[in-house]
Design an enzyme around this catalytic site. Structure first.
Site, mmCIF file in Angstrom:
data_model
loop_
_atom_site.group_PDB
_atom_site.id
_atom_site.type_symbol
_atom_site.label_atom_id
_atom_site.label_comp_id
_atom_site.label_asym_id
_atom_site.label_seq_id
_atom_site.Cartn_x
_atom_site.Cartn_y
_atom_site.Cartn_z
ATOM 1 N N GLU A 93 -4.619 11.324 -0.075
ATOM 2 C CA GLU A 93 -5.041 12.529 0.663
ATOM 3 C C GLU A 93 -6.566 12.681 0.684
ATOM 4 O O GLU A 93 -7.117 13.685 0.242
ATOM 5 C CB GLU A 93 -4.360 13.761 0.076
ATOM 6 C CG GLU A 93 -2.842 13.679 0.185
ATOM 7 C CD GLU A 93 -2.103 14.839 -0.476
ATOM 8 O OE1 GLU A 93 -2.770 15.783 -0.961
ATOM 9 O OE2 GLU A 93 -0.862 14.800 -0.507
ATOM 10 N N ASN A 102 -2.393 6.825 0.925
ATOM 11 C CA ASN A 102 -1.232 7.680 1.167
ATOM 12 C C ASN A 102 -1.710 9.063 1.592
ATOM 13 O O ASN A 102 -2.687 9.580 1.046
ATOM 14 C CB ASN A 102 -0.419 7.769 -0.133
ATOM 15 C CG ASN A 102 0.912 8.479 0.041
ATOM 16 O OD1 ASN A 102 1.757 8.063 0.824
ATOM 17 N ND2 ASN A 102 1.115 9.552 -0.713
ATOM 18 N N HIS A 159 6.176 14.975 5.388
ATOM 19 C CA HIS A 159 6.723 16.284 5.027
ATOM 20 C C HIS A 159 6.867 17.064 6.340
ATOM 21 O O HIS A 159 5.892 17.631 6.851
ATOM 22 C CB HIS A 159 5.793 17.011 4.061
ATOM 23 C CG HIS A 159 5.669 16.357 2.726
ATOM 24 N ND1 HIS A 159 6.733 16.272 1.843
ATOM 25 C CD2 HIS A 159 4.629 15.734 2.115
ATOM 26 C CE1 HIS A 159 6.343 15.647 0.750
ATOM 27 N NE2 HIS A 159 5.070 15.295 0.884
ATOM 28 N N GLU A 179 7.163 10.067 1.419
ATOM 29 C CA GLU A 179 7.472 11.376 0.818
ATOM 30 C C GLU A 179 8.283 12.228 1.794
ATOM 31 O O GLU A 179 7.971 13.384 2.036
ATOM 32 C CB GLU A 179 6.187 12.110 0.411
ATOM 33 C CG GLU A 179 5.311 11.340 -0.550
ATOM 34 C CD GLU A 179 4.109 12.123 -1.047
ATOM 35 O OE1 GLU A 179 4.119 13.377 -0.935
ATOM 36 O OE2 GLU A 179 3.156 11.503 -1.572
ATOM 37 N N ASP A 208 10.673 14.664 3.582
ATOM 38 C CA ASP A 208 11.598 15.793 3.521
ATOM 39 C C ASP A 208 11.468 16.566 4.827
ATOM 40 O O ASP A 208 10.464 16.440 5.548
ATOM 41 C CB ASP A 208 11.370 16.696 2.301
ATOM 42 C CG ASP A 208 9.922 17.124 2.086
ATOM 43 O OD1 ASP A 208 9.190 17.317 3.084
ATOM 44 O OD2 ASP A 208 9.506 17.282 0.924
#
Length: 486
Positions: free
Chosen positions: A175, A216, A252, A280, A282
């Site tokens: 990030e 990432n 996400h 990651e 979701d």
């Protein structure tokens, strides 16, 4: 004492003594890593996700919290049974591994590693350099450049070095960009400038020579200013000879908002010669979640899976957790939740079925489809179509189509047809089987979205080329019957 060159300057570096864990685990981890990715024999239709993934040489992973592994046997059983890859949710982050300078605590990370190795899971180390979840002594350290570089190097040396040969991928820097593509302010960037990324990659390569080195971030699943920044950075790193092996797209997502250019974005990074993964995943829902929202969530999971599986360089998909009740989402996004594959009672949701089918397995619905060996013809009825262009560039565009069943009974199979009048040509699509003959385009249901309840909708999409003219289709027909256009 030896000298290691970092970005044009030299810093002294101590020689590490090899840890017993590193020496003992390297050969085992190398064997396990190869075993997980080697295509396996045929899996039974109702086998766990990992069996179908292994059959394709693919990774299906989950972020695992050590406290849940140790204190919740149902969680641990699902983690072991369903997934062939694992990411340390929090136990490898800086605040967990080095809470005080030079004082390391590997109890949580060791427990995670033991679980992953016992269950033949490929490990993603997460994460070495990140602006968040830092102990205060790092975040507020007021270091000089040389001191912070030494702090960073010592941390990477200890953490990555401890698990050298056991971790397949390190999320080295996490990030590092803002949404507009500018550098994120952090103790690392503010003190060392952008070179801290190249330095961290080089340091990790030396600490764990066999691991792949990744970047990432979130909100880079589509093509935008932030993902462009990573695309440009990776090209710069490659030009400098800095080791870089992969990019993780966190994904996400908000329900119903999978980027239409996800596959195109994955492909452009893969074309740089690096690997890509959804790291990651979701999909959060406004609570309480209705059945239609859960079905939409399943479509979103399937769209992400299909996009990754369609690109040779996309090696796997990792969900950020297993059961809804342990997700980070409700504490971060008020009124939203239910983002994962299993509900609070550890039961698989439609999203699980969608991932299972994407990997080649069956769904619970397949057991109810016995009709004596024959198939009923798809019923027809009123329908409504919404068509939009989500993204357009010089020679192509992304189209999104929503088909709503306005009839009084469910559709149990569907074909949507429309015509392009400007010479557009479909290049690829998702959530439907796409074909084109001349100007006529046909989108047919996949195995997992053929059933559309009365009043229900299905979202499909595609990428297409054009030669300067891109008129929208004027009419649509579902199962041979004209639809209204909204």
């Amino acid at each position: 004492m030896r000298l290691v060159r970092h970005g044009g300057h030299e810093t002294p570096r101590r020689t590490r003594a090899g840890s017993a864990r590193r020496v003992a685990g390297a050969a085992l981890a190398t064997f396990l890593g190869a075993a997980v990715l080697a295509p396996a024999g045929p899996a039974a239709a109702d086998s766990p996700l990992r069996d179908h993934a292994a059959q394709q040489g693919f990774e299906i992973g989950a972020a695992l919290g050590v406290d849940h592994l140790q204190n919740d046997s149902q969680f641990a059983d699902l983690a072991a049974t369903e997934f062939n890859a694992a990411t340390a949710e929090n136990s490898m982050k800086w605040e967990s591994t080095e809470p005080s300078r030079g004082q390391f605590d590997f109890s949580g990370a060791d427990a995670f590693m033991d679980f992953a190795q016992q269950n033949n899971q490929k490990v993603r180390g997460h994460t070495l350099v990140w602006h968040s979840q830092l102990p205060s002594w790092v975040e507020n350290g007021n270091f000089s450049q040389s001191e912070l570089r030494s702090v960073m190097e010592d941390h990477i040396d200890e953490v990555a070095g401890r698990y050298a040969g056991e971790v397949a991928y390190w999320d080295v820097a996490n990030e590092i960009f803002e949404g507009d593509g500018s550098w994120r302010n952090s103790v690392f960037y503010d003190t060392l400038g952008p070179d801290f990324v190249a330095d961290a990659l080089r340091m990790t390569a030396e600490a764990d020579p066999n691991a792949e080195l990744w970047l990432n971030d979130y909100s880079i699943d589509g093509i935008n200013a932030k993902s462009d920044a990573y695309y440009n950075l990776i090209q710069d790193l490659q030009a400098q000879g800095v080791p870089i092996d992969g990019i993780g797209l966190q994904a996400h997502l908000i329900n119903g908002q999978v980027p239409g250019d996800l596959q195109q974005n994955i492909q452009r990074f893969a074309d740089l010669g690096i690997k890509v993964a959804i790291t990651e995943l979701d999909v959060r829902i406004d609570m309480p979640a209705s059945q239609s929202e859960l079905q939409q969530q399943a479509q979103d999971y399937r769209a992400v899976m299909d996009a990754c599986l369609a690109v040779n360089g996309c090696v796997g998909v990792t969900v950020w957790g297993i059961v809804d009740k342990y997700s980070w989402v409700p504490d971060t996004f008020e009124g939203e939740g239910a983002p994962l594959l299993f509900n609070d009672d550890y039961q698989p949701k439609p999203a699980y079925d969608a991932v299972h089918e994407a990997l080649g397995g069956s769904s619970d619905d397949d057991d109810d489809d016995d009709n004596g060996g024959g198939e009923d013809p798809p019923p027809t009825g009123p329908c409504e179509v919404s068509y939009s262009v989500a993204n357009e560039w010089n020679s192509g565009f992304t189209g999104q189509v929503t088909v709503t069943n306005g009839g009084s009974s469910a559709l149990n199979g569907w074909d949507l047809q429309f015509d392009f009048s400007g010479g557009q040509q479909i290049t690829n699509g998702w959530n439907a089987d796409w074909s084109q003959s001349g100007s006529t385009v046909t989108a047919s249901n996949t195995e997992w979205n053929g059933s559309v309840p009365a009043g229900g909708s299905v979202d499909i999409g595609f990428n297409a080329s054009h030669s300067g003219s891109n008129p929208e289709p004027g009419s649509f027909a579902l199962n041979g019957e004209s639809c209204s256009v909204s």
